[in-house]
Scaffold this active site. Structure first.
Site, PDB file in Angstrom:
ATOM      1  N   ARG A 281       0.803  -1.221   0.000  1.00 48.13           N
ATOM      2  CA  ARG A 281       0.000   0.000   0.000  1.00 48.13           C
ATOM      3  C   ARG A 281       0.838   1.275   0.000  1.00 48.13           C
ATOM      4  NH1 ARG A 281      -5.240  -0.249   2.326  1.00 48.13           N
ATOM      5  NH2 ARG A 281      -4.480  -2.074   3.452  1.00 48.13           N
ATOM      6  N   CYS A 348     -26.533  -3.524  -8.528  1.00 45.40           N
ATOM      7  CA  CYS A 348     -27.806  -3.694  -7.826  1.00 45.40           C
ATOM      8  C   CYS A 348     -27.619  -4.211  -6.407  1.00 45.40           C
ATOM      9  CB  CYS A 348     -28.681  -4.641  -8.616  1.00 45.40           C
ATOM     10  SG  CYS A 348     -28.944  -3.990 -10.253  1.00 45.40           S
ATOM     11  N   GLU A 349     -26.994  -3.401  -5.573  1.00 45.51           N
ATOM     12  CA  GLU A 349     -26.815  -3.743  -4.163  1.00 45.51           C
ATOM     13  C   GLU A 349     -26.722  -2.440  -3.395  1.00 45.51           C
ATOM     14  OE1 GLU A 349     -24.235  -6.476  -2.387  1.00 45.51           O
ATOM     15  OE2 GLU A 349     -23.888  -7.601  -4.227  1.00 45.51           O
TER      16      GLU A 349
HETATM   17  N1  LLP Z   1       3.051  -9.247   3.105  1.00 45.37           N
HETATM   18  C1  LLP Z   1       2.057 -10.070   3.440  1.00 45.37           C
HETATM   19  C2  LLP Z   1       2.386 -11.423   3.886  1.00 45.37           C
HETATM   20  C3  LLP Z   1       0.720  -9.632   3.366  1.00 45.37           C
HETATM   21  O1  LLP Z   1      -0.267 -10.454   3.718  1.00 45.37           O
HETATM   22  C4  LLP Z   1       0.429  -8.317   2.922  1.00 45.37           C
HETATM   23  C5  LLP Z   1      -0.944  -7.832   2.818  1.00 45.37           C
HETATM   24  C6  LLP Z   1       1.525  -7.487   2.570  1.00 45.37           C
HETATM   25  C7  LLP Z   1       2.822  -7.981   2.688  1.00 45.37           C
HETATM   26  C8  LLP Z   1       1.341  -6.076   2.093  1.00 45.37           C
HETATM   27  O2  LLP Z   1       0.779  -5.272   3.061  1.00 45.37           O
HETATM   28  P1  LLP Z   1       0.665  -3.688   2.850  1.00 45.37           P
HETATM   29  O3  LLP Z   1       2.055  -3.119   2.892  1.00 45.37           O
HETATM   30  O4  LLP Z   1       0.029  -3.448   1.533  1.00 45.37           O
HETATM   31  O5  LLP Z   1      -0.178  -3.234   3.972  1.00 45.37           O
HETATM   32  N2  LLP Z   1      -7.306  -5.709   0.618  1.00 45.37           N
HETATM   33  C9  LLP Z   1      -6.996  -5.007   1.852  1.00 45.37           C
HETATM   34  C10 LLP Z   1      -5.553  -5.202   2.267  1.00 45.37           C
HETATM   35  C11 LLP Z   1      -5.174  -6.648   2.478  1.00 45.37           C
HETATM   36  C12 LLP Z   1      -3.711  -6.834   2.836  1.00 45.37           C
HETATM   37  C13 LLP Z   1      -3.343  -8.269   2.903  1.00 45.37           C
HETATM   38  N3  LLP Z   1      -1.949  -8.543   3.110  1.00 45.37           N
HETATM   39  C14 LLP Z   1      -7.332  -3.525   1.672  1.00 45.37           C
HETATM   40  O6  LLP Z   1      -7.836  -3.159   0.620  1.00 45.37           O
HETATM   41  O7  LLP Z   1      -7.139  -2.734   2.584  1.00 45.37           O
END
Ligand code: LLP
Length: 423
Positions: A281, A348-349
């Site tokens: 992110r 449609c939700e």
């Molecule tokens: N490494 C592992 C093992 C992870 O499970 C994740 C994210 C990352 C790295 C990366 O994390 P970040 O730096 O992006 O926070 N779909 C959700 C976020 C799910 C994150 C899952 N794992 C959202 O839209 O907020």
């Protein structure tokens, strides 16, 4: 800092007006800024180096944005890839990221995926459980290879922007306990088909507070020291991802510099370690927007105003799934008095509501809006729900742009389906 800004009353991505992209590609469409990806990656990496962490492996979490052109942009700067499936490994390789910069994580790696990762020469396979360790050893033996493994431990720390994205508590499905890690590390050290390199953790996502990170990282340092005290070689420490970004409704999360300085302090004096990170992110979120057009403004007799746009929950699911906030900016800025409206999509939700009572200037059919901070967990989570073709993606570089995933035609959308044999 990102490269989406208002210039002369028109929202731009770098030197390209977003309206130009909408006219050429149509909406909805994701738009990414190459310069912002580069800046975020560089700031993150340099902060770690400045904090005395050597030359870390910064493996971009492919799950956040898996477009091959985005991966190539980062890979060309030296980034690695944190992957969780054969598909993601293939994407990283297709983007020119070599196996030695690829991390393979995930709780349910199949035999086939493990074999694929080993043959691709990945840098580390992050082991999440004892049964998985056995499977990796077996596959490595069959292939006559030695698997580079890192144990993902669960530091039992609570963190993350939403319960659905917290991963570091003991009750979550991720990683092994510290006790198990020590036992399994010793077993693996005696297996000729396993090469235990070190340990990893990842405690959650959208973390905006340094306290849980610091608690987890102190425990990780302790683990490295105790494994070494028992005579084991530990040369890799993967601290995962999770650093949050500002979505404009919350206090600013720690900067990469603060995050890195804290790690530098926690790890001071820990020698002979290559650090790895899995940021997603923080690199990609603010490097992308979802551009949409207003279909109409529906004002109900009782006064509620629904701004119906042509993007929907199938294109950006975060608000529906995590109640997440995305800033919404009109592409043509005006000084007219804002009015409160609900911004909704055509699906449609009731859940297809991006926001309620958001103050926006008066907008009408054809006006463009940008959902900000959508470069991570946006396009990757899109679907064809309601048989809406998958949303396309565009990469901007200065005053030029390129379609890096085109909008499929309806024929393409239907092509994989067929009548049943008896129809
Ligand atoms: N490494 C592992 C093992 C992870 O499970 C994740 C994210 C990352 C790295 C990366 O994390 P970040 O730096 O992006 O926070 N779909 C959700 C976020 C799910 C994150 C899952 N794992 C959202 O839209 O907020």
């Amino acid at each position: 800092m990102n490269h989406f800004e208002d210039r002369g009353g028109a929202l731009h991505c770098e030197d390209t007006p977003l309206a130009r992209i909408a006219a050429a590609v149509g909406t909805p469409v994701y738009v990414y800024s190459r310069a912002t990806l580069e800046r975020h990656y560089t700031v993150f990496r340099e902060a770690l180096i400045m904090a005395g962490l050597g030359e870390p492996l910064v493996a971009f979490a492919v799950k956040a944005n898996s477009n091959v052109a985005v991966l190539r942009t980062l890979g060309d700067l030296g980034a690695g890839a944190d992957t969780v499936s054969e598909g993601e490994i293939r994407r990283a390789l297709a983007a020119g990221i070599p196996g030695e910069r690829i991390v393979f994580s995930g709780v349910g790696k199949t035999r086939r995926e493990i074999a694929f990762a080993l043959e691709a020469g990945v840098s580390e396979i992050n082991v999440e459980s004892e049964p998985e360790l056995k499977l990796i050893a077996q596959v490595a033996e069959e292939l006559g290879l030695r698997a580079p493994i890192v144990f993902r431990v669960n530091p039992d720390v609570s963190a993350g922007g939403h319960a659905k994205i917290a991963t570091g508590k003991a009750e979550n499905k991720f990683g092994v306990s510290f006790e198990e890690a020590t036992r399994l590390y010793a077993n693996a050290s005696n297996n000729p088909h396993l090469n235990p390199l070190g340990v990893a953790c990842h405690i959650g996502s959208q973390i905006t507070d340094m306290v849980p990170f610091e608690a987890a990282f102190r425990r990780m340092r302790g683990l490295v020291e105790s494994l070494r005290a028992e005579g084991m070689t530990v040369e890799r420490l993967d601290l995962g991802g999770g650093l949050g970004v500002p979505y404009f409704d919350a206090p600013d999360p720690p900067s990469p510099a603060e995050y890195a300085a804290m790690i530098g302090k926690v790890m001071a004096g820990l020698d002979h370690i290559r650090f790895a990170f899995e940021p997603g992110r923080v690199i990609a979120a603010n490097a992308g927007v979802l551009l949409a057009s207003v279909i109409h403004l529906n004002t109900r007799p009782e006064g509620r105003r629904f701004l119906v746009v042509d993007a929907a929950m199938n294109d950006l699911i975060r608000p529906a799934m995590y109640e997440s906030f995305h800033d919404i900016r009109p592409v043509a800025t005006t000084s007219e008095t804002p009015v409160a409206c609900d911004v909704v999509g055509p699906v449609c939700e009731t859940g297809d509501t991006f926001t309620r009572d958001r103050l926006l200037p008066p907008l009408g059919p054809g006006d463009l809006v940008a959902f900000m901070t959508a470069g991570a967990y946006g396009a990757v989570m899109a679907s064809e729900y309601n048989s809406r073709p998958l949303v396309p993606e565009v990469l901007v570089d200065g005053d030029r742009f390129s379609v890096i995933r085109r909008r499929p035609t309806y024929d393409e959308m239907l092509a994989a389906e067929a009548p049943a044999d008896w129809q």
